[in-house]
Structure formats: structure tokens, C-alpha cells
Design a protein around this motif. Structure first.
Motif, PDB file in Angstrom:
ATOM      1  N   ASP A  84      35.469  35.082 -42.615  1.00 61.48           N
ATOM      2  CA  ASP A  84      36.424  33.983 -42.448  1.00 61.48           C
ATOM      3  C   ASP A  84      37.550  34.362 -41.477  1.00 61.48           C
ATOM      4  OD1 ASP A  84      36.722  31.307 -43.150  1.00 61.48           O
ATOM      5  OD2 ASP A  84      38.312  31.732 -44.591  1.00 61.48           O
ATOM      6  N   LYS A  85      37.236  35.239 -40.508  1.00 60.95           N
ATOM      7  CA  LYS A  85      38.240  35.670 -39.545  1.00 60.95           C
ATOM      8  C   LYS A  85      38.142  34.843 -38.263  1.00 60.95           C
ATOM      9  CE  LYS A  85      38.543  40.442 -41.184  1.00 60.95           C
ATOM     10  NZ  LYS A  85      38.353  41.874 -40.850  1.00 60.95           N
ATOM     11  N   GLU A  86      39.272  34.358 -37.819  1.00 61.74           N
ATOM     12  CA  GLU A  86      39.309  33.564 -36.596  1.00 61.74           C
ATOM     13  C   GLU A  86      39.462  34.467 -35.375  1.00 61.74           C
ATOM     14  OE1 GLU A  86      42.492  30.765 -36.944  1.00 61.74           O
ATOM     15  OE2 GLU A  86      41.255  29.326 -38.062  1.00 61.74           O
ATOM     16  N   ARG A  87      38.852  34.042 -34.265  1.00 63.73           N
ATOM     17  CA  ARG A  87      39.061  34.741 -32.998  1.00 63.73           C
ATOM     18  C   ARG A  87      38.912  33.735 -31.864  1.00 63.73           C
ATOM     19  NH1 ARG A  87      33.653  35.599 -33.734  1.00 63.73           N
ATOM     20  NH2 ARG A  87      32.325  35.582 -31.866  1.00 63.73           N
ATOM     21  N   GLU A  88      39.575  34.032 -30.778  1.00 64.73           N
ATOM     22  CA  GLU A  88      39.503  33.152 -29.614  1.00 64.73           C
ATOM     23  C   GLU A  88      38.410  33.652 -28.684  1.00 64.73           C
ATOM     24  OE1 GLU A  88      42.814  30.952 -26.947  1.00 64.73           O
ATOM     25  OE2 GLU A  88      42.819  33.139 -26.729  1.00 64.73           O
ATOM     26  N   VAL A  89      37.538  32.744 -28.270  1.00 61.31           N
ATOM     27  CA  VAL A  89      36.494  33.098 -27.304  1.00 61.31           C
ATOM     28  C   VAL A  89      36.630  32.179 -26.095  1.00 61.31           C
ATOM     29  CG1 VAL A  89      34.894  33.914 -29.094  1.00 61.31           C
ATOM     30  CG2 VAL A  89      34.782  31.531 -28.353  1.00 61.31           C
ATOM     31  N   TYR A  90      35.996  32.589 -25.012  1.00 63.86           N
ATOM     32  CA  TYR A  90      36.112  31.847 -23.756  1.00 63.86           C
ATOM     33  C   TYR A  90      34.723  31.476 -23.249  1.00 63.86           C
ATOM     34  CZ  TYR A  90      40.510  34.233 -24.392  1.00 63.86           C
ATOM     35  OH  TYR A  90      41.652  34.707 -24.945  1.00 63.86           O
ATOM     36  N   PHE A  91      34.668  30.407 -22.482  1.00 60.86           N
ATOM     37  CA  PHE A  91      33.375  29.976 -21.948  1.00 60.86           C
ATOM     38  C   PHE A  91      33.491  29.692 -20.455  1.00 60.86           C
ATOM     39  CE2 PHE A  91      35.580  26.531 -24.129  1.00 60.86           C
ATOM     40  CZ  PHE A  91      35.634  25.508 -23.191  1.00 60.86           C
ATOM     41  N   SER A  92      32.351  29.670 -19.795  1.00 55.66           N
ATOM     42  CA  SER A  92      32.307  29.563 -18.335  1.00 55.66           C
ATOM     43  C   SER A  92      32.548  28.142 -17.850  1.00 55.66           C
ATOM     44  CB  SER A  92      30.949  30.041 -17.829  1.00 55.66           C
ATOM     45  OG  SER A  92      29.935  29.161 -18.299  1.00 55.66           O
ATOM     46  N   LYS A  93      32.779  28.028 -16.549  1.00 59.64           N
ATOM     47  CA  LYS A  93      32.933  26.707 -15.922  1.00 59.64           C
ATOM     48  C   LYS A  93      31.655  25.910 -16.057  1.00 59.64           C
ATOM     49  CE  LYS A  93      35.072  23.564 -13.533  1.00 59.64           C
ATOM     50  NZ  LYS A  93      36.249  22.851 -14.093  1.00 59.64           N
ATOM     51  N   ARG A  94      30.528  26.583 -15.925  1.00 55.61           N
ATOM     52  CA  ARG A  94      29.240  25.910 -16.067  1.00 55.61           C
ATOM     53  C   ARG A  94      29.098  25.330 -17.476  1.00 55.61           C
ATOM     54  NH1 ARG A  94      23.567  28.194 -13.842  1.00 55.61           N
ATOM     55  NH2 ARG A  94      25.040  29.428 -12.647  1.00 55.61           N
ATOM     56  N   ALA A  95      29.528  26.112 -18.478  1.00 56.06           N
ATOM     57  CA  ALA A  95      29.472  25.629 -19.868  1.00 56.06           C
ATOM     58  C   ALA A  95      30.402  24.434 -20.043  1.00 56.06           C
ATOM     59  CB  ALA A  95      29.872  26.750 -20.826  1.00 56.06           C
ATOM     60  N   GLU A  96      31.585  24.500 -19.439  1.00 53.15           N
ATOM     61  CA  GLU A  96      32.538  23.384 -19.543  1.00 53.15           C
ATOM     62  C   GLU A  96      31.927  22.083 -19.018  1.00 53.15           C
ATOM     63  OE1 GLU A  96      36.882  21.898 -17.795  1.00 53.15           O
ATOM     64  OE2 GLU A  96      35.928  23.704 -16.998  1.00 53.15           O
ATOM     65  N   ILE A  97      31.262  22.168 -17.880  1.00 48.39           N
ATOM     66  CA  ILE A  97      30.653  20.975 -17.267  1.00 48.39           C
ATOM     67  C   ILE A  97      29.620  20.352 -18.208  1.00 48.39           C
ATOM     68  CG2 ILE A  97      29.156  20.184 -15.386  1.00 48.39           C
ATOM     69  CD1 ILE A  97      30.605  22.284 -13.601  1.00 48.39           C
ATOM     70  N   TRP A  98      28.752  21.200 -18.775  1.00 46.24           N
ATOM     71  CA  TRP A  98      27.722  20.701 -19.681  1.00 46.24           C
ATOM     72  C   TRP A  98      28.325  20.128 -20.971  1.00 46.24           C
ATOM     73  CZ3 TRP A  98      23.105  19.263 -18.555  1.00 46.24           C
ATOM     74  CH2 TRP A  98      22.341  19.914 -17.582  1.00 46.24           C
TER      75      TRP A  98
END
Length: 280
Positions: A164-178
Motif C-alpha cells: 500500500d505504498k505510493e510512488r510517483e512514476v513517469y511515462f513517455s511522450k508516446r504513452a501520453e499521446i496514446w
């Protein structure tokens, strides 16, 4: 007190300790198999030989990792019961954990990743492949996400991981578009990130998400086993092979111990040859 009553108390206690639903579900499955073998006997009558007999039977047909889960649950379950004074002795006290067999994680080849990408026919498929690969998230973390969780300004999202631990992750521009395309195409009002395509619309199950990835891999005529966690392995392996510090990769993956992350340090192919020639 029989084992089923003991389990009810254990489940209640671990729920209060904020164990995740997925963890409790896995533990319940382990408990059911144990009770099926021992026939819900009185907990105080369970001996180490009962448990070793059960584990011996399980070991013959399980992979090392699955067998480790069996041992871990049994040790934890009876230790808890003994510490709370619910049983006089701990029958699992002498049950030892099997030695961990270190295996190099399997990851997708660059060609395979590209085959999956070019064979995406829907925004949902594209969003899943690109988000899983570029964010390195677990499938359970994807399941729990909602549309409002996505921050497209800095391409980040807060996921709820193991324990139940939160963490911040990031995603690519390509992922954002989709992902944006997938959200724009949806006609439902559901808050969930991944939604079933037919009415009534609901949060898509983990099994359905796995099926979508399998279907895509089959369409792409990929000759290797493709599953969501392999995309996470691919993400981690690519980070390490591109020179990312190990503690940074550990943080991104949400690993509790650095040793868990260290399995990705086994270099392969061209990078391995490059490193060899640099020092020899």
C-alpha cells in the motif's frame, strides 16, 4: 480452535494492518489449499510433520518462486497465531525457506517491442503497451488507476504499489499521446483508467488486461511469451543498460530492497561486449 476460525482472525488482523486486497486474496488461496490438505483440523494439533508433508507434496509440482510463497505464508500464519497466544506452540518454527534461485529476468527484445507497437489497432492497446513499458508499473497498479490520477503536464502518475505504498512514476511522450487518444475515444463516464469496452462499462479486470496483451502478441506473430510483467522487466533492464544508477531504478520500481533491483545488472548482448572491451 480449528484452522478456519484462525484464518478469520488472521484475515481481520491483516485487514486492520492495511494489507492490500491482492495480498489478502493470495494469502486466502494459500490458506484454502492448506486446509484442503489438513481438513480444517484443530490448530493446536498441527505439527511440523503435518506441514512438511504438505510442503513436500507441493514442492514436486511448483516452481521455486511459487513454493517460496507457500513456505512464507505458512511460516507467517503460524508465527502470528503463536505470538497472539492462539496456539501453544508454533509448528512452523522449523520450516526453512528454500534457497532463492537467482534468475536473470526475461525482457523483450527491441524488435519484439517494435512489433507490438506497429500491430496496435486500438488506442487501448497502444496506451497499455506504451504505459507499461515507459512507466515500469505492475499490472495491479494499472488496475487501480483512475483517469484523474494522470498529470499530463509533467507526464507523471501516483501509483499504489506493494504494501500500500505510493510512488510517483513517469511515462513517455508516446504513452501520453496514446493515453490521451484512448480517453478522447471513450464514450463512458467511468473514472477508471482502463474500462471494459462493452456495456455495462466497468473497471477492466487484471485477467482481461492480460488477455489484451496476449491477443496483441499473437497478432504481431511474436515468437516469445509476452505478458505485462515482462514489459516491467524490459523497462528496468533498459534503464540499467543505459547507465541509470541502481538506487534510482530501485525507486522507480518501488523495490523495498536493493538486492531485488540488482538482478537487472546482468548485461547482455552488445552492451555486455562493450563493457568487456572497455576493461580488457
Amino acid at each position: 480452535m480449528n484452522l478456519s476460525t484462525l484464518w478469520e482472525m488472521y484475515e481481520q488482523d491483516k485487514t486492520l494492518e492495511a494489507y492490500s486486497k491482492q495480498t489478502l486474496k493470495a494469502y486466502k488461496l494459500q490458506y484454502k489449499m492448506l486446509v484442503e490438505h489438513l481438513e480444517d483440523m484443530d490448530a493446536d494439533e498441527v505439527t511440523v510433520f503435518h506441514l512438511k508433508g504438505y510442503l513436500s507434496e507441493q514442492q514436486k509440482r511448483l516452481k521455486t518462486s511459487s513454493f517460496q510463497h507457500r513456505c512464507k505464508f505458512i511460516r507467517g500464519f503460524f508465527r502470528w497465531a503463536h505470538e497472539y497466544g492462539l496456539i501453544e506452540t508454533n509448528p512452523a518454527f522449523k520450516i526453512k525457506m528454500p534457497k532463492d534461485q537467482k534468475r536473470i529476468p526475461k525482457f523483450l527484445k527491441e524488435e519484439t517491442l517494435e512489433l507490438l507497437r506497429i500491430n496496435c489497432r486500438t488506442a487501448l492497446e497502444g496506451a497499455l503497451i506504451e504505459f507499461m513499458y515507459s512507466a515500469g508499473v505492475r499490472i495491479g497498479e494499472i488496475y487501480n488507476l483512475n483517469r484523474k490520477d494522470f498529470n499530463f503536464t509533467d507526464r507523471s502518475v501516483i501509483v499504489n504499489g506493494k504494501g500500500d505504498k505510493e510512488r510517483e512514476v513517469y511515462f513517455s511522450k508516446r504513452a501520453e499521446i496514446w493515453i490521451q487518444r484512448y480517453f478522447d475515444e471513450r464514450l463512458d463516464d467511468e473514472e477508471c483508467f482502463i474500462c471494459t469496452q462493452r456495456k455495462p462499462h466497468n473497471r477492466m479486470s487484471i485477467a482481461q488486461i492480460r488477455w489484451i496483451i496476449k491477443k496483441l502478441a499473437k497478432r504481431a506473430d511474436v515468437d516469445e511469451n509476452v505478458y505485462p510483467h515482462k514489459l516491467r522487466h524490459t523497462y528496468a533492464t533498459h534503464l540499467v543498460n543505459r547507465g541509470a544508477p541502481l538506487d534510482m531504478v530501485q525507486d522507480m520500481l518501488g523495490h523495498k530492497k536493493i538486492d531485488t533491483t540488482r538482478i537487472y545488472t546482468h548485461l547482455r548482448g552488445d552492451r555486455r561486449r562493450e563493457e568487456y572491451r572497455k576493461y580488457f
